[in-house]
Scaffold this active site. Sequence first.
Site, short mmCIF file in Angstrom:
data_model
loop_
_atom_site.label_atom_id
_atom_site.label_comp_id
_atom_site.label_asym_id
_atom_site.label_seq_id
_atom_site.Cartn_x
_atom_site.Cartn_y
_atom_site.Cartn_z
N LYS C 79 0.85 -1.20 0.00
CA LYS C 79 0.00 0.00 0.00
C LYS C 79 0.89 1.25 0.00
O LYS C 79 1.89 1.31 0.73
CB LYS C 79 -0.89 -0.02 1.24
CG LYS C 79 -1.88 1.15 1.34
CD LYS C 79 -2.81 0.98 2.56
CE LYS C 79 -3.87 2.08 2.60
NZ LYS C 79 -4.79 1.92 3.75
N SER C 159 -9.86 2.44 2.96
CA SER C 159 -8.93 3.15 2.10
C SER C 159 -8.01 2.22 1.31
O SER C 159 -7.40 2.66 0.34
CB SER C 159 -8.08 4.11 2.91
OG SER C 159 -7.26 3.42 3.81
N SER C 183 -10.30 0.30 7.19
CA SER C 183 -9.69 0.40 5.86
C SER C 183 -9.04 -0.85 5.32
O SER C 183 -8.59 -0.84 4.17
CB SER C 183 -8.67 1.53 5.86
OG SER C 183 -9.34 2.77 5.94
#
Lengths: 482, 95, 492
Positions: C79, C159, C183
Site C-alpha cells: 500500500k 482506504s 480500511s
Amino acid sequence: MALIKGKTGEWEMVIGLEVHAQVISKSKLFSGASTEFGAEPNSQVSLVDAAMPGMLPVLNKYVVEQAVRTGLGLKAQINLTSVFERKNYFYADLPQGYQISQFLQPIVGEGTIILDLEGGETREVGIERLHLEQDAGKSIHDQHPTQSYIDLNRSGVALMEIVSKPDMRSAEEAGAYLRKLRTILRYLGTCDGNMDEGSMRADVNLSMRRPGEPLGTRTETKNVNSIRFVQQAIEQEARRQIQILEEGGKIVQETRLYDGMKGTSRSMRSKEEAHDYRYFPDPDLLPLELDAAWVEGIKAGLPELPDDKKARFVKDFGLPVYDAGVLVADRDTAAFFETVAEGRDPKLAANWVIGDYFGALNKSGADLHTAPGDAKKLGGLLDLIADGTISGRIAKEVFEEMWENGQEADAIVESKGLKQISDSSEIEGLVDEIIAGNPGQVEQFKGGNEKILGWFVGQVMKATQGKANPGLVNQVLRKKLG
Amino acid sequence: MSVDKETVAKIARLARVRVDESHKEALAKELSNILGWIEQLSELDTDGVEPMTSVVSMTLPLREDKVTDGGYPDKVTANAPEAAHGFYAVPKVVE
Amino acid sequence: MMSDLTNLTITEARDLLAKGEASSKELTEAHIGAMESARSLNAFITETPEKALAMAEASDVRRKAGTAGLLEGLPIGMKDLFCTEGVLTTAASHILDGFHPTYESTVSQNLWNAGAVMLGKTNLDEFAMGSSNMTSHYGGVESPWRKAGDNRPLVPGGSSGGSAAAVAARCALGATGTDTGGSIRQPAAFCGIVGMKPTYGRCSRWGIVAFASSLDQAGPMTRTVRDSASMLRAMAGYDAKDSTSVNAPVPDYEAAMTGNIKGMKIGIPKEYRVDGMPTEIDALWLKGIKWLEEAGAEMVEISLPHTRYALPTYYIIAPAEASSNLARYDGVRYGLREEGATLDEMYEATRGKGFGAEVLRRILMGTYVLSAGYYDAYYNKARKVRSLIAGDFAKAYQKVDAILPPTAPSAAFGMGDKMDDPIAMYLLDVFTVPASLAGLPGISIPAGLSQDGLPLGLQLLGKAFDEETVFKVAGVLEEAAGFDAKPAFLAA
C-alpha cells in the site's frame, strides 16, 4: 520592594520569568541525534527531527532524570505521572508543525528559589512548574535577499521550561533570580546556563499596577539572552507601560522582542494574532510514569546545593555571609576553596581565594581549570604565611611569581631569599640604626605624633626589602621609642 | 453546532490551508452537518469516566542516552523542494 | 488474465517454490504480467517490475543456498502509505509529489526480510481517509467485481482499495493494507478477500505515513485465512522505534488454525442489528451463526451498549489526530511546494493545492474540535466515550472468546456514488470502527454473495493479542462458507 514614581503616582512592577534551559545530554529528547553545539547544518538531524513521514518519538531516559534532578534542586514537587502534549503551530523551524511539550500535567510542580540580594538580604521566589519540551531549529534570515535558511540541528534538543510565579518586583530581583537559577542548574549539571550560547533563554512577563491593586495586563518579551539585557528590558518595558497607563491608555497583551544592542523593544509582528495551540495528549506517547524509589535515588545523589553550602561555610568556617556567597556562586570555585581551606585558617583562605586568586583569574581571563596556580600551590603559600615564614605583604609578591611561572611557594621564597626576618636582635639592630640616624622624627614621636611610627616602620621595611616581620617591628619600635 | 463562513476562514487560517472564497460557504455547510451528526455524543453521561489515554496497556518505553542517529545531512535534505548550502530554503521570514 | 501461477494462494505458491516446481522469477513474471493487464483497475500507483525481478532473482539465489524466509520469493503489493526506500511514496496525495523516502518502513522491511518480492505501490484513498478509494490524487480504483448484468464500475472499498483490488484480481498473492476505522476489513469485504487488522501495537507504525496515531494498524490482505496468518506473522513484531509497539512474541498463527472450535463462545452483539440493514446482510449473518454452531461453538448474545456512539467518536478522534499529523506537509522539506511571497502564503498555497477535498474536510474538522473552547465538548468527550466503548468489549470478553458481526452494511456501490454526502460514506464504517477504537484485532472473510452477485463479508473480532483465536475461528468460518466466486474481471 522598588516602586517607580510616575507622573501620577507610584507604580509596582510584577515580574514573572520563563526560562528555557537546554538539558545537558548526549542525544535529543525524542531522537538519537547528537546535541553537540556548532556542527554543519542539518548534520545532527535524524529522520525524526526532520519530521519525515511515518517518524515517531522515543523518550530519552536520562533527560527525564535531568528534569527530575532539576525539580529536586528547586525543592519542587515531582509529579510521578506526567503527560506529553502537542503544541500545534506553524513555523519554518518547527518541522512537525507541532512541538511535543507538556501542558496540563508537567513533570515538576511548585518549588522555590531563594534570591541573594544586595547587602546579604534574601527573598523567596516561587516556581510554578517545570516541564520538558522539544527545542526548535534555527532560522537564518540574513544570508539571502529573499530566502531564510533553516538548520534543524537544534530541532528536538531537550528543553526544560522553568516558569516562576510572578513574585519579582524589580529588575534587580529578576537578575538575582536568573543568577541563582543558573548556579543551581550548573551545580546539578543539568544545564550549562550559557545564555550567550543560547543554552539558557529567558522570557520576561511584566505588568504594572498601583500598589495594592489587582494585576494589570502583562506583556511578554521573548528570548532575552543575557541577564543584563533582561534587566534593561524590564526597566524599559516598565517605563513604556507606565507612560501608556498614565496617559489613560490600555496595555495590549502582546509578545515583544528586545534588541540588546540598540536598547529598544518592539512588538513581534508574527505573533500579533492570538495563538490557539490546540493542545492534546500526543497519541504516539503514553503517559510518563515515574517510580517513586527511582526519584528518591536521584534525590539521594544530589550534590550539596549553593544555599546549603553557603550556610555551611558560614557556620563551619565562620565566613561572612557575603564571602560565602561569592565562593558558592560556582560549584568548582567552592570546591577549590575547600581544598585550599582544608587544615588551614578558612578566613585567610577565603580572603586569598576571593581577593588575589580571583583577581588574577579575572585579569588573565583564565578559568579555574586552565589557571596556572592550583589549590595545592595556593595552600602551600598560605602555610608559609601561617607559620610566619613570610609576611602577608611578601606573600603577594610570591603569589605573582607563582602565577607567572607556576612554581611552588617555598621554592620561590628560597630562591629569592624572601624569608621574613623575625630575628629580634637583627630587628633591634636595625631599629637602633634608624633611631640614631633620624633624631628629628624621634622628636616628633616623642612630641605626641603617633602617626610617625608608620614612617619608622616604613624605614625598617625599606632597609629589609620588606622582609621584616611587621608585628615584631612595631613591637621593637614601641619599646625603643618609649 | 453551526459553523459559518467566518469560522471556516478562521480554522483554515489556523490549519494554514488556503480555501477559495467560493468554497467557504459549501465547506461551512458540510462541516456544520458533520458537527451536527457528532453532536449526539453530548447525549451520553460521561461523568466520572476517565478519558482514554491509550489502547495499549503498557508503560512508556524509555531510551538510553546514546547518539545513535543523525549524521546524514544529504539524506535529510534529499527531498527538499529547495535547499542551499545544506540548509532548507524558505521564503524569507521577517520577525 | 489469470494463469496457473497467479491463481494460487500464498500457501500453494510457497509449496510450489519449496518443491522447486517454479522459481520466484517465474512466479513474479507472471504477476507482473497480471499487474500490467489489470491497469484499467488503477490498483497500482507505482509499478516496480525491475525491482520485483531483482528481488525475485535474489530470492531464488537464497533458496538455492538453503535459506528461505516465511514468504520467500512471493510477490506482493505494498500500500502506498508505507515508506519504501528509493521508491516513490505518495499516500495517494498531490502533496507528496516526488517524495522518495531515504528509509524503509519497519513492516515492509520485515516482509522483505521474510523474502517477499515487491510488485508495486498500491492505490488508496488519500492519506488513508476514505471508504471507496475515490479520493486518491491518482484516480479511483475500479473493483474487479461487477454487478450481475451491469457494467458500471464499482468501488473496491477503502482506504486500502488498491491492495484489495490487486489481490482480488490475482495481480498479487497478497498485499499490505492499513486499518484505522475499517480500511482493511471493509475493502476486503467489498472485494471478496480476507483482510486482517491486528491488535493495536502488534505491528510497528514506524515508516507508515501517519493518519490517526492511536488507531492506525498495518495488516495483511490475502485470498485465504491461512495466507493471512502467514503474512501477519512476517509483518508483526516489536519495534523499539515505535513507542506504541508492544513487546510480545509473535506466535505461529498458522499453527493456531487447528480447525477445532468446539465449546468456544462466540458473541453476537445485539446493537449491531442496525435500522435499515439490508436483509441479505442479516441473512448472511444468520448463516454465519449457523455455520459456527454446526462446528460446535456456542452463540452468546452480548450487549455492546455504546456501539451507536462509535462512529461519531471516531470522527472526532481520527480527524483531530490527523489534523496534527498532517501539519508536517508544508512544502519545506519534501513533496509539493507552491510559491508564496511569504512563508505563510507558501504554506497556505501548498496545503490548499496539495490536499484533496476529503483530507481538507478532516483537517478542518480536526482543527475545529481541538480549538480553544471546544476541546472538552468534543475531543475530551470523545476520549471518554472511547473508554466506554473499550469497556463494553472488555465486559463482553469475560463471557465470550470472539465476536461475530457483519463487516459492512452494504455491498460495493458505483464509483462516484455517495461522493456528495460525507456522512453516508462515514456510515460504511459502522461495523468496523468499534474494534478500532478498542484496539482489538478483527478479520473480514468473504462469506457470500449479494443478490447482485457481489461479495459480502463477515467479521470476527478477538481479544487483544489473541489473533490466534481469530484465525482459528475464521478458518472454520471460511471452510463452512466455501466462498469460491471470482470477480468478473478475471472472466474477461
